[in-house]
Design a protein around this motif. Structure first.
Motif, PDB file in Angstrom:
ATOM      1  N   SER A 334     -60.154  52.443 -50.981  1.00  0.00           N
ATOM      2  CA  SER A 334     -59.504  51.670 -50.017  1.00  0.00           C
ATOM      3  C   SER A 334     -57.662  51.517 -49.888  1.00  0.00           C
ATOM      4  O   SER A 334     -56.546  51.513 -50.450  1.00  0.00           O
ATOM      5  N   MET A 335     -58.151  50.360 -51.748  1.00  0.00           N
ATOM      6  CA  MET A 335     -56.784  50.525 -52.252  1.00  0.00           C
ATOM      7  C   MET A 335     -55.762  50.994 -52.757  1.00  0.00           C
ATOM      8  O   MET A 335     -54.404  51.009 -52.475  1.00  0.00           O
ATOM      9  N   TYR A 336     -56.314  52.663 -52.457  1.00  0.00           N
ATOM     10  CA  TYR A 336     -55.372  53.897 -52.617  1.00  0.00           C
ATOM     11  C   TYR A 336     -54.724  54.360 -51.539  1.00  0.00           C
ATOM     12  O   TYR A 336     -53.864  54.463 -51.288  1.00  0.00           O
ATOM     13  N   PHE A 337     -55.818  53.928 -50.146  1.00  0.00           N
ATOM     14  CA  PHE A 337     -55.432  54.732 -48.939  1.00  0.00           C
ATOM     15  C   PHE A 337     -54.456  53.476 -48.211  1.00  0.00           C
ATOM     16  O   PHE A 337     -53.797  54.307 -47.334  1.00  0.00           O
ATOM     17  N   VAL A 338     -55.116  52.384 -47.935  1.00  0.00           N
ATOM     18  CA  VAL A 338     -54.207  51.370 -47.438  1.00  0.00           C
ATOM     19  C   VAL A 338     -52.464  51.565 -46.984  1.00  0.00           C
ATOM     20  O   VAL A 338     -51.772  51.121 -45.904  1.00  0.00           O
ATOM     21  N   ASP A 339     -51.362  51.560 -48.113  1.00  0.00           N
ATOM     22  CA  ASP A 339     -50.684  51.531 -48.352  1.00  0.00           C
ATOM     23  C   ASP A 339     -49.763  52.915 -47.878  1.00  0.00           C
ATOM     24  O   ASP A 339     -48.913  53.815 -47.895  1.00  0.00           O
ATOM     25  N   ARG A 340     -50.846  53.835 -47.970  1.00  0.00           N
ATOM     26  CA  ARG A 340     -50.286  55.398 -47.290  1.00  0.00           C
ATOM     27  C   ARG A 340     -50.592  56.098 -46.063  1.00  0.00           C
ATOM     28  O   ARG A 340     -50.337  55.950 -44.811  1.00  0.00           O
ATOM     29  N   ALA A 341     -52.079  55.877 -45.261  1.00  0.00           N
ATOM     30  CA  ALA A 341     -51.953  56.245 -44.356  1.00  0.00           C
ATOM     31  C   ALA A 341     -52.446  55.124 -43.146  1.00  0.00           C
ATOM     32  O   ALA A 341     -52.252  55.329 -42.041  1.00  0.00           O
ATOM     33  N   GLY A 342     -51.549  53.866 -43.805  1.00  0.00           N
ATOM     34  CA  GLY A 342     -51.764  53.019 -42.152  1.00  0.00           C
ATOM     35  C   GLY A 342     -53.125  51.746 -42.724  1.00  0.00           C
ATOM     36  O   GLY A 342     -54.115  52.546 -41.913  1.00  0.00           O
ATOM     37  N   ARG A 343     -52.306  50.648 -41.816  1.00  0.00           N
ATOM     38  CA  ARG A 343     -53.785  49.774 -41.426  1.00  0.00           C
ATOM     39  C   ARG A 343     -54.064  50.317 -39.940  1.00  0.00           C
ATOM     40  O   ARG A 343     -55.540  50.791 -40.535  1.00  0.00           O
ATOM     41  N   ARG A 344     -53.632  50.191 -38.644  1.00  0.00           N
ATOM     42  CA  ARG A 344     -54.500  50.754 -37.792  1.00  0.00           C
ATOM     43  C   ARG A 344     -55.498  51.709 -37.758  1.00  0.00           C
ATOM     44  O   ARG A 344     -56.202  51.856 -37.352  1.00  0.00           O
ATOM     45  N   ARG A 345     -54.170  53.032 -38.583  1.00  0.00           N
ATOM     46  CA  ARG A 345     -54.784  54.644 -38.557  1.00  0.00           C
ATOM     47  C   ARG A 345     -56.567  54.096 -39.042  1.00  0.00           C
ATOM     48  O   ARG A 345     -56.929  55.115 -38.816  1.00  0.00           O
ATOM     49  N   LEU A 346     -55.975  53.463 -40.458  1.00  0.00           N
ATOM     50  CA  LEU A 346     -57.650  53.078 -41.088  1.00  0.00           C
ATOM     51  C   LEU A 346     -58.383  52.933 -40.651  1.00  0.00           C
ATOM     52  O   LEU A 346     -59.492  53.697 -40.562  1.00  0.00           O
ATOM     53  N   VAL A 542     -53.770  46.043 -32.053  1.00  0.00           N
ATOM     54  CA  VAL A 542     -53.435  45.659 -33.004  1.00  0.00           C
ATOM     55  C   VAL A 542     -52.411  47.188 -33.718  1.00  0.00           C
ATOM     56  O   VAL A 542     -52.932  47.904 -33.583  1.00  0.00           O
ATOM     57  N   PRO A 543     -51.017  46.509 -33.457  1.00  0.00           N
ATOM     58  CA  PRO A 543     -50.247  47.806 -34.320  1.00  0.00           C
ATOM     59  C   PRO A 543     -49.804  47.613 -35.523  1.00  0.00           C
ATOM     60  O   PRO A 543     -50.824  47.361 -36.193  1.00  0.00           O
ATOM     61  N   GLU A 544     -49.436  48.528 -35.737  1.00  0.00           N
ATOM     62  CA  GLU A 544     -49.405  49.080 -37.226  1.00  0.00           C
ATOM     63  C   GLU A 544     -48.014  48.186 -38.289  1.00  0.00           C
ATOM     64  O   GLU A 544     -47.044  48.209 -37.726  1.00  0.00           O
ATOM     65  N   THR A 545     -48.396  47.793 -38.891  1.00  0.00           N
ATOM     66  CA  THR A 545     -47.714  46.563 -40.105  1.00  0.00           C
ATOM     67  C   THR A 545     -47.754  47.326 -41.567  1.00  0.00           C
ATOM     68  O   THR A 545     -46.496  46.906 -42.455  1.00  0.00           O
ATOM     69  N   LYS A 546     -47.540  48.799 -41.440  1.00  0.00           N
ATOM     70  CA  LYS A 546     -47.237  49.553 -42.867  1.00  0.00           C
ATOM     71  C   LYS A 546     -46.390  49.637 -43.259  1.00  0.00           C
ATOM     72  O   LYS A 546     -45.177  49.650 -42.175  1.00  0.00           O
ATOM     73  N   GLY A 547     -45.502  48.498 -44.423  1.00  0.00           N
ATOM     74  CA  GLY A 547     -43.957  48.526 -44.815  1.00  0.00           C
ATOM     75  C   GLY A 547     -43.082  47.556 -44.164  1.00  0.00           C
ATOM     76  O   GLY A 547     -41.806  48.084 -44.046  1.00  0.00           O
ATOM     77  N   LEU A 548     -43.554  47.091 -43.271  1.00  0.00           N
ATOM     78  CA  LEU A 548     -42.899  45.581 -42.659  1.00  0.00           C
ATOM     79  C   LEU A 548     -42.496  44.534 -43.128  1.00  0.00           C
ATOM     80  O   LEU A 548     -43.985  43.924 -43.861  1.00  0.00           O
ATOM     81  N   GLN A 549     -41.973  44.197 -43.246  1.00  0.00           N
ATOM     82  CA  GLN A 549     -41.195  42.857 -43.421  1.00  0.00           C
ATOM     83  C   GLN A 549     -42.082  41.915 -43.050  1.00  0.00           C
ATOM     84  O   GLN A 549     -42.116  42.620 -41.973  1.00  0.00           O
ATOM     85  N   PHE A 550     -42.495  40.649 -43.144  1.00  0.00           N
ATOM     86  CA  PHE A 550     -43.275  39.782 -42.239  1.00  0.00           C
ATOM     87  C   PHE A 550     -41.992  39.371 -41.218  1.00  0.00           C
ATOM     88  O   PHE A 550     -42.917  39.023 -40.331  1.00  0.00           O
ATOM     89  N   LYS A 566     -47.123  51.703 -30.424  1.00  0.00           N
ATOM     90  CA  LYS A 566     -46.819  53.075 -31.187  1.00  0.00           C
ATOM     91  C   LYS A 566     -45.787  51.935 -32.267  1.00  0.00           C
ATOM     92  O   LYS A 566     -45.686  50.983 -32.466  1.00  0.00           O
ATOM     93  N   THR A 567     -45.339  52.696 -33.144  1.00  0.00           N
ATOM     94  CA  THR A 567     -45.124  52.605 -34.473  1.00  0.00           C
ATOM     95  C   THR A 567     -44.120  52.364 -34.652  1.00  0.00           C
ATOM     96  O   THR A 567     -43.034  52.643 -33.974  1.00  0.00           O
ATOM     97  N   ARG A 568     -43.698  51.286 -35.131  1.00  0.00           N
ATOM     98  CA  ARG A 568     -42.200  50.772 -35.968  1.00  0.00           C
ATOM     99  C   ARG A 568     -41.837  50.921 -36.813  1.00  0.00           C
ATOM    100  O   ARG A 568     -42.838  50.312 -37.789  1.00  0.00           O
ATOM    101  N   LYS A 569     -40.879  51.399 -36.982  1.00  0.00           N
ATOM    102  CA  LYS A 569     -39.820  51.885 -37.769  1.00  0.00           C
ATOM    103  C   LYS A 569     -38.848  50.729 -38.736  1.00  0.00           C
ATOM    104  O   LYS A 569     -38.740  49.783 -37.667  1.00  0.00           O
ATOM    105  N   ARG A 570     -38.755  50.206 -40.079  1.00  0.00           N
ATOM    106  CA  ARG A 570     -38.084  49.497 -41.066  1.00  0.00           C
ATOM    107  C   ARG A 570     -37.032  49.267 -40.718  1.00  0.00           C
ATOM    108  O   ARG A 570     -35.631  50.335 -40.123  1.00  0.00           O
ATOM    109  N   THR A 571     -36.428  47.937 -40.333  1.00  0.00           N
ATOM    110  CA  THR A 571     -34.811  47.916 -40.195  1.00  0.00           C
ATOM    111  C   THR A 571     -34.068  47.213 -41.048  1.00  0.00           C
ATOM    112  O   THR A 571     -33.206  47.302 -41.579  1.00  0.00           O
ATOM    113  N   THR A 572     -35.283  47.188 -42.169  1.00  0.00           N
ATOM    114  CA  THR A 572     -34.579  46.483 -43.456  1.00  0.00           C
ATOM    115  C   THR A 572     -34.943  47.492 -44.893  1.00  0.00           C
ATOM    116  O   THR A 572     -35.859  48.439 -44.875  1.00  0.00           O
TER     117      THR A 572
END
Length: 575
Positions: A334-346, A542-550, A566-572
C-alpha cells in the motif's frame, strides 16, 4: 511542519529516513519507542485468535457458548471505542507522551489480569483494560511520531507505525505457536504483552513531549530545545518559525469555529455541506473497512482454519500465520501504490478482489458441507456409552458430521482412521471422549468437519487478505486524514474513528453466532453481498483526493457540480 493529517511517504523519503536516522539515532529512538504502541495494538488485537482455542479447552462454559467467545474477543474492541473517545481529550489536556504512558499502564494491567484470570469474566475485564489502551494508542502513537519527527521524513516514520501494527499481529501468531505446548498456554499468550508495555513505559519516561503540544501550551523554550535535538543546528530557527506560523494558523481556524464547546462545534460542522460530504465519504470508508469481514478473519483466523477441516489447535495456529503475514506484506504494498494508483481506485480494485474471494470461500464451504463424512453406527457403537444423546442408532435418518456438530446436545465427531473422510463416530463432547478418540489415533472435531477442501479454503483466505490489505486495509484512514476542513478535522476524524470501532465491534461480536445460525458458507456469502454494496456506495460517495492540497479538497467538496466519481485536477502547482 505538516498539519491536518498524517504525511505519507514516497520512495525517496524512505531512503532519506534511513540516512538521517543513521546520522541522528535520537530520531529513530523516539520513533521506535512510540511505535511500540503500534506493536502492542497489533499484538493485543491478534493474540486472542489463538488464545481463544485454549480458553475454550480450559473453560467448558466458553466452549459451549459462542456468545461468550465473541464477548471475550469483542470487549477489547468495546474498550477501544472508549479509549479512542478519551484519547483525543487526553492528548490535548495532558499531552501525547503522558497519554502513551497511561496506555502502557492499561496494557500492562490488562495483560496481568488476563494471565491470572480464574474465570472467563476476569478475562473479559482484562480485555476491556487492554482495549482502552489500544484505542488510546491507535490515535496517540502516530500523532506523537508525526509531531516529533523531522518534516521531510515524517511520512516514513509514521508509516513505520502502521507496519508495526501488522507486524504485531504477525508476532502474536508466532507467540501463540510458541506457547502451544507450554503449561498455561493462553495465560502466557495473553500475559507476555505486558513486557513490551513495560519497556515502552520506561522508554517514554526518558523521552520529551511533542514540541507542537508544548508550543501550544506556551512552553516555547522547551519546544525549541526538543527541535534542537531533532533538526540540524542550521535548520532549527526556520523550523521554530514554521511551527509558530502553523500553530497560529490552527488557532485562528479553531477560533473561526467558535467557542461554544463540543455541541456548538458539532452543530456548525453538520450545517456545512463540505463537512457533510466529507463525513459521508469518511464514515462509509471506515464502516466498509470492517463490514467486508476482515476482523472475522483476524480475530477468528484459527477458528476459520478449523472450520475448513484442520482439527489440531497447533496446526490451525501455524496455518493462520499465513493470513497475518500477508496482511503485513499488504501494508508495505500500500505504501508503494497509494500515491500512484490513487485512493478511490485502490479501494474499488480492493473491493472487487474481496467480493471474488468471499464468493470462492463461500463456494468452498458449501462444497465441504455437502461432502461431509457420514456418521457410522458401528463406528459410534465402538465407543459404548459415549454416543451423542441426540443421535439415534438404528434410525432411518442418516447423519453427517455437520449434523453431529449442530446437535442440540454438546457433541463432537471422531473421524475414522486411516481415512478421515469415511464414516466416523458422533460422541458426547468432553475431555474423556476427546482423549479416548485421540488414543485410537483419530482426529477429534468440534468446530468443522474433515474435508478435502481445507487447502483451497486457505488459498482463498490468503487471496482475500492480499485483496484487502493494500486497499481497504489502509486507504480509509488516509481518506479520513485528507477529506475534512482543518477547523473540523479533529472532530470529524473522531466521529469516523468511533464509527470504525463500532462496526468492528458488531462484526467481532456476531461472527461466530452467524456461522452457528446460518452456517460458514452463508456467512461468507453475506460478507460478499455487503462488500458489493460497499463498492456501490464508495463509487458514488467517495471522491479521489490523490495529489490535492487540503484547500483543493475543500473546494472540490463545496462545488455545486460536485460528482465524487469525477477526478479533479490540481489547481495549484506542486511544491
Amino acid at each position: 511542519m505538516v498539519d491536518g493529517g498524517i504525511a505519507k511517504a514516497d520512495k525517496t523519503e524512505f531512503k532519506e529516513c534511513l540516512s538521517l536516522t543513521w546520522k541522528q539515532p535520537y530520531i529513530l529512538r523516539l520513533a521506535l519507542s512510540a511505535g511500540i504502541g503500534g506493536l502492542l495494538f497489533g499484538y493485543d488485537t491478534g493474540v486472542i485468535s489463538g488464545a481463544l482455542l485454549y480458553i475454550r479447552d480450559d473453560f467448558k462454559e466458553v466452549e459451549k457458548s459462542t456468545v461468550l467467545q465473541e464477548t471475550i474477543v469483542s470487549m477489547a474492541v468495546a474498550g477501544a471505542i472508549i479509549g479512542a473517545a478519551l484519547g483525543g481529550w487526553m492528548n490535548d489536556k495532558w499531552g501525547r507522551r503522558k497519554s502513551i504512558i497511561i496506555a502502557d499502564v492499561l496494557f500492562f494491567a490488562g495483560a496481568i489480569v488476563m494471565a491470572i484470570a480464574p474465570v472467563p469474566g476476569v478475562i473479559i475485564l482484562g480485555r476491556i483494560f487492554v482495549g482502552i489502551g489500544v484505542g488510546m494508542a491507535s490515535m496517540t502513537a502516530p500523532l506523537y511520531i508525526s509531531e516529533a519527527s523531522p518534516a521531510r521524513i515524517r511520512g516514513a516514520l509514521v508509516s513505520m507505525n502502521g507496519l508495526l501494527i501488522t507486524g504485531g499481529q504477525f508476532l502474536s501468531y508466532l507467540i501463540n505457536l510458541a506457547f502451544t505446548k507450554a503449561p498455561g498456554t493462553w495465560r502466557w499468550m495473553l500475559g507476555v504483552a505486558g513486557l513490551p508495555a513495560l519497556v515502552q513505559f520506561l522508554l517514554m519516561l526518558s523521552l520529551p513531549e511533542s514540541p507542537r503540544w508544548l508550543y501550544r501550551k506556551g512552553r516555547k523554550e522547551e519546544a525549541a530545545e526538543i527541535l534542537g535535538k531533532i533538526y540540524p543546528a542550521d535548520e532549527v530557527k526556520s523550523e521554530i518559525g514554521a511551527l509558530r506560523r502553523s500553530v497560529e494558523e490552527e488557532i485562528a481556524q479553531e477560533g473561526g469555529v467558535g467557542e461554544e464547546g463540543l455541541s456548538g462545534k458539532l452543530k456548525k460542522a453538520l450545517s456545512s455541506t463540505v463537512v457533510l460530504r466529507g463525513l459521508a465519504a469518511g464514515i462509509i470508508s471506515q464502516v466498509a473497512q470492517q463490514f467486508v469481514g476482515i476482523n472475522s478473519v483476524m480475530y477468528y483466523s484459527p477458528t476459520i482454519v478449523q472450520l475448513a477441516g484442520f482439527a489440531s489447535n497447533s496446526t490451525a495456529l501455524a496455518l493462520s500465520l499465513i493470513t497475518s503475514g500477508l496482511n503485513a506484506v499488504g501494508s508495505i504494498v500500500s505504501m508503494y501504490f497509494v500515491d500512484r494508483a490513487g485512493r478511490r481506485r485502490l479501494m474499488l480494485i480492493s473491493l472487487v478482489g474481496i467480493v471474488a474471494c468471499l464468493a470462492v470461500l463461500s463456494g468452498i464451504f458449501f462444497a465441504a458441507a455437502s461432502h461431509s463424512p457420514l456418521v457410522g453406527e458401528k463406528e459410534t457403537q465402538f465407543f459404548g456409552n459415549a454416543t451423542c444423546s441426540d443421535y439415534k442408532i438404528g434410525s432411518s435418518i442418516r447423519w453427517k458430521c455437520t449434523d453431529c456438530l449442530k446437535a442440540a446436545a454438546d457433541c463432537g465427531f471422531c473421524a475414522s482412521t486411516p481415512n478421515k473422510l469415511q464414516p466416523g463416530a458422533c460422541l458426547t463432547s468432553n475431555d474423556l471422549t476427546k482423549d479416548t478418540c485421540h488414543t485410537n489415533h483419530r482426529e477429534w472435531y468440534t468446530q468443522g468437519c474433515p474435508s478435502n477442501f481445507g487447502w483451497l479454503a486457505l488459498i482463498a483466505l490468503g487471496a482475500y487478505i492480499i485483496s484487502y490489505s493494500p486497499g481497504m486495509g489502509t486507504v480509509p484512514w488516509i481518506i479520513n486524514s485528507e477529506i475534512y476542513p482543518l477547523r473540523f478535522r479533529g472532530l470529524c476524524g473522531g466521529i469516523a474513528a468511533v464509527s470504525n470501532w463500532g462496526a468492528n465491534l458488531i462484526v467481532s461480536q456476531s461472527f461466530l453466532s452467524l456461522t452457528q445460525a446460518l452456517g460458514t458458507a452463508p456467512t461468507f456469502l453475506l460478507f460478499g453481498v455487503v462488500s458489493m454494496f460497499a463498492f456501490v456506495l464508495i463509487f458514488f460517495v467517495v471522491p479521489e483526493t490523490k495529489g490535492l492540497q487540503f484547500e483543493e479538497v475543500e473546494s472540490m467538496l463545496e462545488d455545486k457540480g460536485y460528482k465524487p466519481w469525477k477526478t479533479r485536477k490540481r489547481t495549484t502547482p506542486q511544491p
